[in-house]
Design a protein around this motif. Structure first.
Motif, PDB file in Angstrom:
ATOM      1  N   GLN A  69       7.412   5.366  -5.112  1.00 36.32           N
ATOM      2  CA  GLN A  69       7.745   5.469  -3.694  1.00 36.32           C
ATOM      3  C   GLN A  69       6.716   4.756  -2.827  1.00 36.32           C
ATOM      4  O   GLN A  69       7.071   4.069  -1.862  1.00 36.32           O
ATOM      5  CB  GLN A  69       7.860   6.942  -3.303  1.00 36.32           C
ATOM      6  N   GLN A  70       5.449   4.929  -3.170  1.00 34.49           N
ATOM      7  CA  GLN A  70       4.409   4.259  -2.390  1.00 34.49           C
ATOM      8  C   GLN A  70       4.461   2.740  -2.569  1.00 34.49           C
ATOM      9  O   GLN A  70       4.197   1.981  -1.638  1.00 34.49           O
ATOM     10  CB  GLN A  70       3.033   4.782  -2.785  1.00 34.49           C
ATOM     11  N   TRP A  71       4.822   2.279  -3.747  1.00 36.91           N
ATOM     12  CA  TRP A  71       5.008   0.836  -3.946  1.00 36.91           C
ATOM     13  C   TRP A  71       6.130   0.316  -3.047  1.00 36.91           C
ATOM     14  O   TRP A  71       6.012  -0.760  -2.461  1.00 36.91           O
ATOM     15  CB  TRP A  71       5.317   0.553  -5.422  1.00 36.91           C
ATOM     16  N   VAL A  72       7.211   1.087  -2.949  1.00 38.38           N
ATOM     17  CA  VAL A  72       8.327   0.671  -2.098  1.00 38.38           C
ATOM     18  C   VAL A  72       7.912   0.649  -0.632  1.00 38.38           C
ATOM     19  O   VAL A  72       8.195  -0.309   0.100  1.00 38.38           O
ATOM     20  CB  VAL A  72       9.545   1.603  -2.306  1.00 38.38           C
ATOM     21  N   HIS A  73       7.219   1.697  -0.191  1.00 36.01           N
ATOM     22  CA  HIS A  73       6.798   1.761   1.205  1.00 36.01           C
ATOM     23  C   HIS A  73       5.833   0.625   1.543  1.00 36.01           C
ATOM     24  O   HIS A  73       5.943  -0.003   2.608  1.00 36.01           O
ATOM     25  CB  HIS A  73       6.140   3.110   1.494  1.00 36.01           C
ATOM     26  N   THR A 185       4.489  -1.662  11.831  1.00 35.24           N
ATOM     27  CA  THR A 185       3.425  -0.727  12.209  1.00 35.24           C
ATOM     28  C   THR A 185       3.938   0.708  12.221  1.00 35.24           C
ATOM     29  O   THR A 185       3.282   1.624  11.704  1.00 35.24           O
ATOM     30  CB  THR A 185       2.876  -1.097  13.595  1.00 35.24           C
ATOM     31  N   LEU A 186       5.107   0.918  12.811  1.00 37.89           N
ATOM     32  CA  LEU A 186       5.678   2.260  12.869  1.00 37.89           C
ATOM     33  C   LEU A 186       6.043   2.768  11.476  1.00 37.89           C
ATOM     34  O   LEU A 186       5.832   3.938  11.154  1.00 37.89           O
ATOM     35  CB  LEU A 186       6.904   2.265  13.778  1.00 37.89           C
ATOM     36  N   TYR A 187       6.587   1.888  10.647  1.00 38.11           N
ATOM     37  CA  TYR A 187       6.963   2.277   9.284  1.00 38.11           C
ATOM     38  C   TYR A 187       5.722   2.671   8.481  1.00 38.11           C
ATOM     39  O   TYR A 187       5.723   3.688   7.774  1.00 38.11           O
ATOM     40  CB  TYR A 187       7.687   1.122   8.600  1.00 38.11           C
ATOM     41  N   GLN A 188       4.673   1.864   8.590  1.00 34.38           N
ATOM     42  CA  GLN A 188       3.456   2.180   7.841  1.00 34.38           C
ATOM     43  C   GLN A 188       2.841   3.490   8.324  1.00 34.38           C
ATOM     44  O   GLN A 188       2.376   4.299   7.505  1.00 34.38           O
ATOM     45  CB  GLN A 188       2.453   1.045   7.998  1.00 34.38           C
ATOM     46  N   LYS A 189       2.836   3.708   9.637  1.00 29.46           N
ATOM     47  CA  LYS A 189       2.258   4.936  10.176  1.00 29.46           C
ATOM     48  C   LYS A 189       3.009   6.161   9.663  1.00 29.46           C
ATOM     49  O   LYS A 189       2.413   7.215   9.422  1.00 29.46           O
ATOM     50  CB  LYS A 189       2.303   4.891  11.702  1.00 29.46           C
ATOM     51  N   HIS A 190       4.319   6.034   9.469  1.00 32.76           N
ATOM     52  CA  HIS A 190       5.136   7.189   9.113  1.00 32.76           C
ATOM     53  C   HIS A 190       5.219   7.409   7.602  1.00 32.76           C
ATOM     54  O   HIS A 190       5.259   8.556   7.146  1.00 32.76           O
ATOM     55  CB  HIS A 190       6.547   7.016   9.679  1.00 32.76           C
ATOM     56  N   PHE A 191       5.252   6.330   6.808  1.00 31.67           N
ATOM     57  CA  PHE A 191       5.569   6.467   5.389  1.00 31.67           C
ATOM     58  C   PHE A 191       4.407   6.178   4.442  1.00 31.67           C
ATOM     59  O   PHE A 191       4.347   6.770   3.363  1.00 31.67           O
ATOM     60  CB  PHE A 191       6.735   5.538   5.015  1.00 31.67           C
TER      61      PHE A 191
END
Length: 306
Positions: A69-73, A185-191
Motif C-alpha cells: 500500500q505504501q509503495w502504491v501511495h 501534496t494533498l495526497y501525500q499529506k493524507h496517505f
C-alpha cells in the motif's frame, strides 16, 4: 549527517539555500529546453537520479517501504509531483513561457491547498454550526493573488519575444502542473506515512519514469548534447533531486513544515531575479507589483487565525 552535528550558522542558512536551489528548477528548464525535448530530458533526469539514490541507499542500509500500500501511495505521489508537475512546467517552458511567469503560476499552489483544507475542515455533524468553506480573509487573499497573476500575465501578453510569451498551450501546461502538485501534496499529506526520504524519492522516481517513458518515445526532436545541456542535467540530478530533496528532509525533521510552505512563496520572485540576470527577462513595475500582490494574497490565505 544529523541535525545535532549542524552548526548554528548552517541551521539558519538551510532555508535560504533551499529557496535558492528550488528556484533554479525553472532556470534549468530554460537552459535545457533549447537542446532537448522536455520529456526525454525528464526521463534521463529520473533514471540518473535513481542511479544516484540506489548506491546511497545501499551504503546507508536504509529500509524500503514495508507494505504494498505504501509503495502504491508513494507511486501516486511521485507521478503527480514528479511526472505531471515537472512535465507540465517543462512543457510550458518549451512552448515559450518565461521562467518567472511559470514559477508564478505554480506558486499559486499554496492557495489551492489552503482552500481545499479549509473546505475539508467543515464540521461533519449536522448538530454543529456550519463553517464557511473559505473565510472572508481567504477569499480576499485569493482575489488579490489572482489579480496579481493577471497583472504579470497581461504584461507578458504584450511581449513580442518568441522565447517569453503566453499562449493557450503553455498556460494550459502550467495550470496542469499547478493542479498536479496541489493534488500530489494533498495526497501525500493524507496517505503517505513517514519514511526515509531516499527510498521514498526512489520509489516516486521509478513510478515517474514509467509514466514519462511513453511520452519521451513519442517525441521526434533529438537530444543535442553540449556543455549547456550537460550542465543543466547535472544540476537537475545533483542539485535539485538529491540536494533539494535532502534539504527539504532536514527542514521537515526540524518540525518546520509550515515554514517550508512559507519558503515556497519566495520562489517566484527569486526565479524572476535569476531569469532577469541570466536571460534578460524583463522586470517592470507592473511585474513587481503583481508579484508583491500575489505574495500578499497568498499570505492572507495561509495565515493562521489568531
Amino acid at each position: 549527517m544529523t541535525l545535532g552535528r549542524l552548526s548554528g550558522a548552517w541551521v539558519w542558512a538551510i532555508p535560504l539555500v533551499f529557496v535558492l536551489i528550488w528556484s533554479t528548477g525553472f532556470i534549468v528548464a530554460r537552459f535545457g529546453m533549447p537542446h532537448s525535448p522536455p520529456f526525454s530530458f525528464l526521463l534521463l533526469r529520473f533514471l540518473l537520479s535513481i542511479a544516484c539514490f540506489l548506491p546511497w541507499i545501499w551504503w546507508a542500509k536504509v529500509s524500503w517501504p514495508q507494505t504494498r500500500q505504501q509503495w502504491v501511495h508513494l507511486s501516486v505521489t511521485g507521478i503527480l509531483i514528479q511526472a505531471c508537475y515537472l512535465g507540465g512546467v517543462w512543457a510550458a517552458v518549451k512552448a515559450g513561457m518565461g521562467s518567472g511567469l511559470s514559477s508564478l503560476v505554480v506558486g499559486i499552489q499554496p492557495v489551492l491547498t489552503a482552500i481545499w483544507l479549509s473546505w475539508m475542515s467543515r464540521p461533519s455533524s449536522d448538530c454543529e454550526a456550519p463553517l464557511p468553506a473559505v473565510s472572508l480573509r481567504q477569499w480576499l487573499g485569493l482575489s488579490l493573488g489572482f489579480i496579481g497573476l493577471l497583472m504579470v500575465v497581461w504584461h507578458k501578453l504584450s511581449l513580442s519575444n518568441p522565447l517569453d510569451h503566453v499562449t493557450p498551450a503553455n498556460m494550459l501546461f502550467a495550470i496542469g502542473a499547478l493542479l498536479a502538485i496541489t493534488a500530489g501534496t494533498l495526497y501525500q499529506k493524507h496517505f503517505v506515512q513517514p519514511c526515509d526520504v531516499r527510498t521514498a524519492n526512489t520509489v516516486q522516481l521509478m513510478a515517474s519514469a514509467v509514466v514519462i517513458l511513453p511520452l519521451a518515445l513519442l517525441e521526434t526532436e533529438a537530444i543535442r548534447w553540449n556543455g549547456q545541456l550537460t550542465g543543466a542535467m547535472a544540476w537537475s540530478v545533483l542539485g535539485l533531486t538529491l540536494g533539494g530533496s535532502s534539504l527539504f528532509y532536514i527542514l521537515i525533521q526540524r518540525g518546520a513544515a509550515a515554514a517550508v510552505t512559507s519558503l515556497l512563496y519566495l520562489v517566484p520572485p527569486t526565479t524572476a531575479v535569476m531569469a532577469w540576470f541570466l536571460f534578460d527577462e524583463s522586470i517592470t513595475t507592473l511585474t513587481l507589483a503583481g508579484t508583491a500582490l500575489t505574495a500578499l494574497g497568498v499570505g492572507l490565505v495561509v495565515r493562521s487565525p489568531r
